[in-house]
Enzyme design. Structure first.
Site, PDB file in Angstrom:
ATOM      1  N   LYS A  85       0.811  -1.216   0.000  1.00 40.16           N
ATOM      2  CA  LYS A  85       0.000   0.000   0.000  1.00 40.16           C
ATOM      3  C   LYS A  85       0.844   1.265   0.000  1.00 40.16           C
ATOM      4  O   LYS A  85       0.411   2.319  -0.440  1.00 40.16           O
ATOM      5  CB  LYS A  85      -0.972   0.016   1.182  1.00 40.16           C
ATOM      6  CG  LYS A  85      -0.387   0.462   2.520  1.00 40.16           C
ATOM      7  CD  LYS A  85      -1.524   0.857   3.484  1.00 40.16           C
ATOM      8  CE  LYS A  85      -1.045   1.468   4.778  1.00 40.16           C
ATOM      9  NZ  LYS A  85      -0.471   0.535   5.749  1.00 40.16           N
ATOM     10  N   HIS A 117       1.442  -3.760  14.585  1.00 39.55           N
ATOM     11  CA  HIS A 117       2.008  -2.613  13.871  1.00 39.55           C
ATOM     12  C   HIS A 117       2.073  -1.467  14.874  1.00 39.55           C
ATOM     13  O   HIS A 117       1.062  -1.090  15.443  1.00 39.55           O
ATOM     14  CB  HIS A 117       1.147  -2.238  12.661  1.00 39.55           C
ATOM     15  CG  HIS A 117       1.848  -1.332  11.696  1.00 39.55           C
ATOM     16  ND1 HIS A 117       2.387  -0.131  12.076  1.00 39.55           N
ATOM     17  CD2 HIS A 117       2.123  -1.465  10.378  1.00 39.55           C
ATOM     18  CE1 HIS A 117       2.967   0.439  11.023  1.00 39.55           C
ATOM     19  NE2 HIS A 117       2.820  -0.343   9.972  1.00 39.55           N
ATOM     20  N   GLU A 156       6.739  -6.048   8.044  1.00 41.25           N
ATOM     21  CA  GLU A 156       5.985  -5.501   6.912  1.00 41.25           C
ATOM     22  C   GLU A 156       6.400  -4.052   6.653  1.00 41.25           C
ATOM     23  O   GLU A 156       5.581  -3.140   6.716  1.00 41.25           O
ATOM     24  CB  GLU A 156       4.482  -5.546   7.220  1.00 41.25           C
ATOM     25  CG  GLU A 156       3.934  -6.933   7.468  1.00 41.25           C
ATOM     26  CD  GLU A 156       2.534  -6.901   8.106  1.00 41.25           C
ATOM     27  OE1 GLU A 156       2.057  -5.817   8.504  1.00 41.25           O
ATOM     28  OE2 GLU A 156       1.922  -7.966   8.203  1.00 41.25           O
TER      29      GLU A 156
HETATM   30  C1  LIG Z   1       0.598   0.448   6.371  1.00 40.07           C
HETATM   31  C2  LIG Z   1       0.973  -0.873   6.893  1.00 40.07           C
HETATM   32  C3  LIG Z   1       2.310  -1.287   6.872  1.00 40.07           C
HETATM   33  C4  LIG Z   1       3.439  -0.402   6.427  1.00 40.07           C
HETATM   34  O1  LIG Z   1       3.720   0.568   7.381  1.00 40.07           O
HETATM   35  P1  LIG Z   1       4.991   1.522   7.278  1.00 40.07           P
HETATM   36  O2  LIG Z   1       4.859   2.401   8.452  1.00 40.07           O
HETATM   37  O3  LIG Z   1       4.894   2.250   5.982  1.00 40.07           O
HETATM   38  O4  LIG Z   1       6.202   0.665   7.347  1.00 40.07           O
HETATM   39  C5  LIG Z   1       2.595  -2.563   7.310  1.00 40.07           C
HETATM   40  N1  LIG Z   1       1.634  -3.402   7.748  1.00 40.07           N
HETATM   41  C6  LIG Z   1       0.333  -3.033   7.776  1.00 40.07           C
HETATM   42  C7  LIG Z   1      -0.689  -4.017   8.245  1.00 40.07           C
HETATM   43  C8  LIG Z   1      -0.040  -1.768   7.355  1.00 40.07           C
HETATM   44  O5  LIG Z   1      -1.322  -1.413   7.409  1.00 40.07           O
END
Ligand SMILES: *Cc1c(COP(=O)(O)O)cnc(C)c1O
Length: 458
Positions: free
Chosen positions: A68, A196, A273
């Site tokens: 994303k 996260h 991620e």
């Molecule tokens: C947006 C998102 C990420 C990426 O986050 P960053 O802060 O850009 O590294 C990873 N995992 C999930 C589930 C997300 O929604």
């Protein structure tokens, strides 16, 4: 071995030439014409360098790039090529990643709240790793995806992050026991825990705390007979050098927490991620001034004041908040322009504002910035424009998204090949290179230490 990216997908930049020089060259070329559309230069070498840096700083963690953040084709292709996995949140993202040839084992469907038709789509296309944080999702999955391997997303303390996510996702610890019990009753396989800490995280303690929390959930899970073997530490890592905290400082907190709660030999696979981390610094944007307006300020009365200071200049450029600068609203960004035309010494500056091309008054990129006078046809450059920019850009008012030119330095391309081929097995690397349980083609990240040495890329 499939090839995900080829030389025809980018512009090779030879030694002594960098992505910035490519930008300069494109500006020179198009400046001969009236066709001065805004454009990006994406340095894929920078993405490769970030990958090597990731493997080095977090040797136990396999990155699954969060699509994303920037789903442009070159980015996804290069990350597929170097062996990253992918975090997809929708059918379209899964289709895109599979469309370039990535196997379903390298995908985690990391959206805890999914539409039923999209769960069925994942089932049909072999994507089994998925996250959840609530009861209803468990029953939807049990009915529509019997082979799913679920990952329980837990809430975090994301108060030190620029974009908070736990307001929307993540089960509180006290809800986990019930969810794990329900999964058992529904015969849903729960293989691990994810979290996260929020995007743009400035406090590495959030990672340590969440890793400790995940350990508690692993213990709870075993009470119900779930055999957990996956820990997903999510994203949140910084993507630019001017961030409050360096990536390595965060890694220095994560590694000991992993060793404490999930020691090597505990047969737990660890993934992350990262989104912003991989792409933020790789993209630079060039915009062109299409219109300009001088606005006289109220006379302050003081006669001897510099005559230049009583005006402000409004510049209209050909990309704005409905396009690449949506990061101003969605990602709390404050982009600052770099002048393409170097000012001469002592050139006066004026209070200036920058506006996008649409007819909306919200479409303002910057205000109260001090700039030497610019003219229609001049260029302004913006660094660090890779994260959450192109991803949410629209064509509102009929303005097209800025084109991306991909650049690849020769040295980075050579590193990509070393990564892709893997390295000759030495006695030492044989013991380190256990095949990954998630079915990756490349051997364990530990093997790539010689790539760092050989390419000098980090
Ligand atoms: C947006 C998102 C990420 C990426 O986050 P960053 O802060 O850009 O590294 C990873 N995992 C999930 C589930 C997300 O929604």
């Amino acid at each position: 071995m499939p090839e995900y990216i080829q030389e025809s997908d980018f512009i090779m930049v030879e030694e002594g030439f960098v992505a910035k020089d490519l930008m300069e060259q494109i500006i020179n070329d198009v400046s001969q014409t009236d066709d001065r559309d805004a454009f990006f230069v994406a340095d894929l070498g920078d993405v490769v360098r970030k990958h090597l840096r990731f493997l080095k700083a977090l040797p136990r963690v396999k990155p699954f790039y969060a699509v994303k953040c920037n789903s442009s084709r070159g980015v996804v292709q290069i990350l597929a090529e170097v062996g990253a996995g992918f975090d997809c949140a929708s059918k379209t993202e899964i289709e895109m990643v599979q469309g370039i040839g990535v196997q379903p084992e390298r995908i985690i469907y990391a959206n805890p709240c999914k539409q039923i038709s999209q769960i069925k789509f994942a089932a049909k296309h072999g994507v089994t790793m998925m996250t959840f944080d609530n009861e209803v999702e468990l029953s939807k999955v049990s009915r529509n995806h019997p082979k799913a391997r679920m990952v329980l997303r837990i809430a975090t303390d994301d108060s030190k992050s620029s974009a908070r996510l736990s307001v929307k996702f993540g089960a509180p610890l006290k809800a986990c026991r019930h969810l794990l019990e329900m999964a058992k009753d529904l015969n849903v396989d729960v293989i691990g825990v994810s979290f996260h800490v929020g995007s743009g995280c400035s406090d590495p303690k959030a990672f340590a705390q969440s890793i400790a929390d995940a350990r508690l959930v692993f213990e709870m899970a075993s009470e119900f007979g779930h055999k957990m073997h996956l820990l997903d530490i999510g994203g949140g890592f910084p993507g630019t050098e001017d961030s409050k905290i360096r990536f390595e400082e965060i890694a220095a907190v994560i590694n000991p927490a992993l060793d404490l709660y999930f020691p090597e030999g505990s047969a737990v696979e660890i993934i992350a991620e990262p989104g912003r981390y991989y792409v933020a610094s790789a993209f630079a944007l060039a915009v062109n001034i299409i219109a300009k307006k001088e606005v006289l300020l109220e006379q302050s009365g003081s006669e001897d004041e510099d005559h230049c200071s009583n005006k402000t200049i409004m510049y209209y450029v050909n990309d704005g908040v409905y396009g690449s600068f949506n990061c101003i609203f969605f990602d709390h960004a404050h982009p600052k322009p770099i002048l393409h035309k170097k000012p001469f010494p002592d050139q006066p500056v004026y209070s200036s504002s920058l506006w996008g091309p649409t007819c909306d008054g919200l479409d303002r990129i910057a205000e109260h910035i001090q700039l030497p006078e610019q003219y229609v046809g001049d260029w302004l450059l913006f660094d660090n424009m890779g994260a959450y920019t192109v991803a949410a850009s629209s064509t509102f008012n009929g303005f097209q998204q800025s084109q991306i030119h991909y650049a690849m330095p020769r040295a980075a391309w050579e590193a990509v090949h070393l990564l892709h081929q893997g390295l000759p097995q030495t006695e030492e690397s044989e013991t380190l290179c256990t095949p990954m349980s998630c079915g990756w083609e490349i051997s364990d990240t530990m093997c790539f230490a010689p790539v760092f040495a050989q390419t000098g890329m980090i």
